[in-house]
Design a protein around this motif. Structure first.
Motif, PDB file in Angstrom:
ATOM      1  N   ARG A   8     -21.261  19.193 -30.731  1.00  9.21           N
ATOM      2  CA  ARG A   8     -22.263  18.205 -30.330  1.00  9.21           C
ATOM      3  C   ARG A   8     -22.806  18.580 -28.949  1.00  9.21           C
ATOM      4  N   SER A  10     -23.898  18.487 -25.190  1.00  3.31           N
ATOM      5  CA  SER A  10     -23.365  17.685 -24.090  1.00  3.31           C
ATOM      6  C   SER A  10     -24.469  16.958 -23.322  1.00  3.31           C
ATOM      7  N   HIS A  11     -25.711  17.434 -23.433  1.00  2.00           N
ATOM      8  CA  HIS A  11     -26.824  16.855 -22.689  1.00  2.00           C
ATOM      9  C   HIS A  11     -28.067  16.764 -23.571  1.00  2.00           C
ATOM     10  N   ARG A  12     -28.958  15.850 -23.199  1.00  2.00           N
ATOM     11  CA  ARG A  12     -30.268  15.729 -23.848  1.00  2.00           C
ATOM     12  C   ARG A  12     -31.332  16.069 -22.813  1.00  2.00           C
ATOM     13  N   ASP A  27     -38.105  12.704 -25.637  1.00  2.00           N
ATOM     14  CA  ASP A  27     -36.994  13.592 -25.984  1.00  2.00           C
ATOM     15  C   ASP A  27     -37.558  14.940 -26.432  1.00  2.00           C
ATOM     16  N   VAL A  30     -31.995  19.565 -26.486  1.00  2.00           N
ATOM     17  CA  VAL A  30     -30.585  19.353 -26.157  1.00  2.00           C
ATOM     18  C   VAL A  30     -30.046  20.549 -25.381  1.00  2.00           C
ATOM     19  N   TRP A  32     -26.116  22.614 -24.134  1.00  2.00           N
ATOM     20  CA  TRP A  32     -24.673  22.775 -24.179  1.00  2.00           C
ATOM     21  C   TRP A  32     -24.247  23.608 -22.977  1.00  2.00           C
ATOM     22  N   ASN A  58     -25.426  13.412 -22.711  1.00  2.00           N
ATOM     23  CA  ASN A  58     -25.715  12.889 -24.046  1.00  2.00           C
ATOM     24  C   ASN A  58     -24.912  11.608 -24.267  1.00  2.00           C
ATOM     25  N   ASP A  59     -25.538  10.471 -24.021  1.00  2.00           N
ATOM     26  CA  ASP A  59     -24.906   9.163 -24.134  1.00  2.00           C
ATOM     27  C   ASP A  59     -25.780   8.281 -25.008  1.00  2.00           C
ATOM     28  N   SER A  60     -25.373   8.051 -26.238  1.00  2.00           N
ATOM     29  CA  SER A  60     -26.211   7.302 -27.178  1.00  2.00           C
ATOM     30  C   SER A  60     -26.492   5.884 -26.696  1.00  2.00           C
ATOM     31  N   GLU A  63     -29.501   6.041 -24.353  1.00  2.00           N
ATOM     32  CA  GLU A  63     -30.740   6.288 -25.076  1.00  2.00           C
ATOM     33  C   GLU A  63     -31.226   5.008 -25.758  1.00  2.00           C
TER      34      GLU A  63
END
Length: 68
Positions: A8, A10-12, A27, A30, A32, A58-60, A63
């Motif tokens: 997954r 780690s950042h967006r 957006d 992404v 890593w 990356n924190d849903s 967002e």
């Protein structure tokens, strides 16, 4: 395929136009962390022509809050 592509992100990545409450976040990809921890691998879906690029953890929850 590298290890970074199997995990997954780690950042967006976002392009941001404007400031404060009026800022528009889009957006665009992404990121890593690299294996050696000295950089990031970016996967972009778009390139901004103006504004700035912001990389966030990356924190849903964050967002969802931003989207309202």
């Amino acid at each position: 395929m590298t290890d970074t592509n199997q995990n997954r992100p780690s950042h967006r990545l976002f392009t941001v136009n404007g400031d404060g409450e009026q800022a528009r976040w889009t957006d665009i990809g992404v990121a890593w962390a690299t294996r050696d921890g000295k950089g990031f691998t970016l996967s972009l879906n778009a390139l901004p022509l103006n504004g700035r690029v912001v990389m966030r953890v990356n924190d849903s929850k964050e967002e969802k809050k931003r989207r309202g």
